[in-house]
Design an enzyme around this catalytic site. Structure first.
Site, short mmCIF file in Angstrom:
data_model
loop_
_atom_site.label_atom_id
_atom_site.label_comp_id
_atom_site.label_asym_id
_atom_site.label_seq_id
_atom_site.Cartn_x
_atom_site.Cartn_y
_atom_site.Cartn_z
N GLY A 84 -51.33 60.56 -22.40
CA GLY A 84 -52.04 59.77 -23.49
C GLY A 84 -53.22 58.84 -22.87
O GLY A 84 -53.77 59.19 -21.54
N GLY A 86 -54.88 56.59 -21.02
CA GLY A 86 -54.33 55.58 -19.94
C GLY A 86 -55.59 54.74 -19.67
O GLY A 86 -55.30 53.61 -18.91
N LYS A 107 -64.25 54.37 -22.80
CA LYS A 107 -63.46 54.96 -21.32
C LYS A 107 -63.73 53.87 -20.53
O LYS A 107 -64.85 53.43 -20.15
CB LYS A 107 -63.89 56.21 -20.94
CG LYS A 107 -63.39 56.92 -19.75
CD LYS A 107 -63.62 58.26 -19.23
CE LYS A 107 -62.48 59.12 -18.30
NZ LYS A 107 -63.07 60.31 -18.36
N ARG A 170 -67.98 57.33 -25.12
CA ARG A 170 -67.93 58.81 -25.08
C ARG A 170 -68.20 59.20 -26.57
O ARG A 170 -67.35 58.68 -27.40
CB ARG A 170 -66.87 59.59 -24.49
CG ARG A 170 -66.70 61.03 -24.29
CD ARG A 170 -65.88 61.60 -23.43
NE ARG A 170 -64.46 61.21 -23.68
CZ ARG A 170 -63.32 61.42 -22.93
NH1 ARG A 170 -63.75 62.03 -21.73
NH2 ARG A 170 -62.01 61.09 -23.15
N ASP A 245 -53.97 68.99 -21.35
CA ASP A 245 -54.39 67.60 -22.11
C ASP A 245 -55.66 67.42 -21.77
O ASP A 245 -56.48 66.35 -22.35
CB ASP A 245 -53.72 66.40 -21.49
CG ASP A 245 -53.89 66.50 -19.84
OD1 ASP A 245 -53.28 67.36 -19.18
OD2 ASP A 245 -54.40 65.62 -19.28
N ASN A 246 -56.58 68.52 -21.17
CA ASN A 246 -58.04 68.16 -21.05
C ASN A 246 -58.70 69.31 -21.96
O ASN A 246 -60.04 69.39 -21.90
CB ASN A 246 -58.24 68.50 -19.66
CG ASN A 246 -57.89 67.33 -18.77
OD1 ASN A 246 -57.65 65.99 -19.33
ND2 ASN A 246 -57.65 67.31 -17.50
N ASP A 255 -63.45 65.73 -20.81
CA ASP A 255 -62.82 64.94 -19.67
C ASP A 255 -63.58 65.74 -18.56
O ASP A 255 -63.16 66.60 -17.94
CB ASP A 255 -61.57 65.16 -19.63
CG ASP A 255 -60.68 64.32 -20.46
OD1 ASP A 255 -61.14 63.23 -20.81
OD2 ASP A 255 -59.49 64.82 -21.14
#
Length: 488
Positions: A84, A86, A107, A170, A245-246, A255
């Site tokens: 998730g 973070g 971010k 971002r 996840d990226n 990412d």
């Protein structure tokens, strides 16, 4: 701006609504006017006047609906469970000038329920690297997240040392990752049908016209991913940490951690110092893209009309899509028509670069000095420098290859070849040494180098008066690699 916060309307198990945790004394790092204009950010006086406060987490416009996303993933090939956002928040979603939905994602916004052992912060060096890399890839024509800007603060963050805290806004066409579906499959399987409908309706509405919209959507994701990775390979970009996840569902680069642009050509190059097995080496990226999709697709068998056989049909075009785009692009980089003889020359050229550890970007650009030296003195000098590095045997190999290459070029239009090569082979990429010089200066409070490099990367295919020899100078052939970590 035209807000369209659709993600915030989904089931609340998919996210956690929260405000950012403000940074101490945020101040301007850099503002990307081009992105701001595309978003219509520049048309709102409040946004323009208070952009530093917004990025610093001190002010949240009324139209924003900040939330942290839940997702899961496979990291280095192993199931990592719930992950998730973070240290980031999806602050808002807006329609840009092209009616394209864009996510505004902050971010470095502080702790979230998904921070695990992290502190929710971003440091200045990683922020600068991501800011410049998104900008560089976008200007190179590669699908990627970009950024509106970043701020620097007095907040102190501990990594290997105490560092300066920063935050980056971002901008991406989506922050939904393959890992979102993995999270749903493990923790909320009842949401899969609804979430799949959302992905199709929001990002792939053209698939609704198909007799099998879900399968058409899945195949579109497969093909976009293949094309994105082919673009990476062509420009010499290595992501460094291609966990599920990226990877975005839209085939946009997302990412930026231990990324790098190829310098001395080595297909086995590992730019992530934590990647001890070389799983995410440059040459492995196409296969890893396939592996990630192969892990992702079976979750959709929970849906009506989706079977193992139909999913195999969705994944099957991946290799052909990748190879077609990569081979066409490789031929364009040489100014040649896409045919067998051209590909043979292209792969011989790559072998010559690899055997002699020649610089990837400079060597491709130097070919303009071979075919049109009178009108390309810079490239002619690159070619001379490259040739001087070679031993006598390698110089003979280069001469023999050049003779065959020039003969092949004569079969087409030289003018067209030059145009293709000029638009396919950049002069400038974001070398790690270049980024490091920007970081060192910024940590000392000097942003002139950042501004200069940003402008350089804004038009990477043309020479700049502000450029220095260091901007295109590769490391020595056997120089130790600069260690790049996920916190970089």
């Amino acid at each position: 701006m035209r807000y369209q916060n659709t993600y915030a309307q989904l089931d609340t198990r998919l996210y956690h609504e929260q405000l950012p945790n403000p940074l101490d004394n945020p101040r301007a790092g850099h503002f990307n006017t081009q992105v701001a204009e595309q978003l219509d950010w520049t048309q709102d006086a409040d946004l323009m006047n208070r952009w530093v406060e917004i990025l610093g987490g001190q002010y949240v416009p009324a139209e924003f609906q900040p939330l942290s996303m839940a997702y899961a993933g496979h990291q280095f090939g192993q199931w990592a469970g719930q992950l998730g956002d973070g240290r980031g928040l999806l602050m808002a979603q807006v329609l840009d000038k092209n009616n394209q939905l864009q996510d505004l994602h902050l971010k470095g916004a502080g702790l979230t329920p998904y921070s695990r052992m992290g502190d929710g912060r971003a440091v200045l060096r990683s922020t600068i690297r991501e800011y410049l890399c998104g900008h560089a890839l976008t200007q190179l024509g590669i699908s990627s997240s970009n950024a509106l800007g970043f701020v620097i603060s007095d907040t102190k963050v501990r990594r290997e040392r105490i560092e300066t805290g920063a935050a980056l806004m971002r901008v991406a066409d989506s922050h939904i990752r393959l890992g979102h579906v993995e999270w749903i499959a493990s923790f909320a399987p009842d949401l899969l049908a609804e979430f799949t409908d959302y992905m199709i309706d929001t990002y792939y509405p053209e698939c609704r016209g198909s007799d099998t919209p879900i399968l058409t959507f899945l195949q579109a994701v497969v093909e976009r991913t293949a094309r994105m990775i082919a673009d990476w390979q062509l420009i010499g970009f290595a992501h460094g940490v291609m966990n599920t996840d990226n990877l975005s569902i839209t085939g946009s680069t997302l990412d930026f951690g231990p990324f790098g642009f190829m310098e001395r050509f080595n297909p086995a190059w590992i730019n992530n110092h934590s990647d001890h097995s070389g799983r995410y080496a440059y040459q492995n990226q196409p296969a890893i893209g396939h592996w990630n999709l192969n892990v992702w697709l079976p979750h959709f068998m929970r849906l009506d009309g989706v079977t193992r056989e139909t999913l195999a049909d969705c994944l099957a075009p991946y290799e052909a899509s990748f190879m077609q785009h990569y081979q066409q692009g490789l031929c364009r980089k040489l100014g040649l028509a896409h045919q067998r003889e051209s590909l043979s020359l292209a792969f011989e050229w790559l072998t010559l670069l690899e055997d002699n550890l020649l610089d990837y970007t400079n060597s491709f650009r130097a070919l303009l000095g071979l075919i049109a030296p009178d009108t390309h003195p810079y490239e002619q000098q690159l070619l001379a420098t490259m040739t001087a590095e070679l031993n006598p045997k390698a110089q003979q190999d280069l001469q023999a290859w050049s003779t065959r290459y020039l003969a092949q070029l004569q079969q087409g239009s030289i003018t067209q070849a030059i145009e293709e090569m000029q638009s396919s082979n950049p002069i400038y990429v974001l070398r790690n040494s270049m980024a490091q010089r920007v970081i060192v200066a910024a940590e000392q409070g000097q942003l002139d180098e950042l501004n200069r490099v940003f402008e350089l990367l804004a038009k990477p295919y043309m020479l700049h008066d502000s450029a220095t020899d260091l901007d295109t100078l590769p490391p020595a052939p056997h120089a130790p690699q600069m260690p790049i970590s996920c916190s970089s």
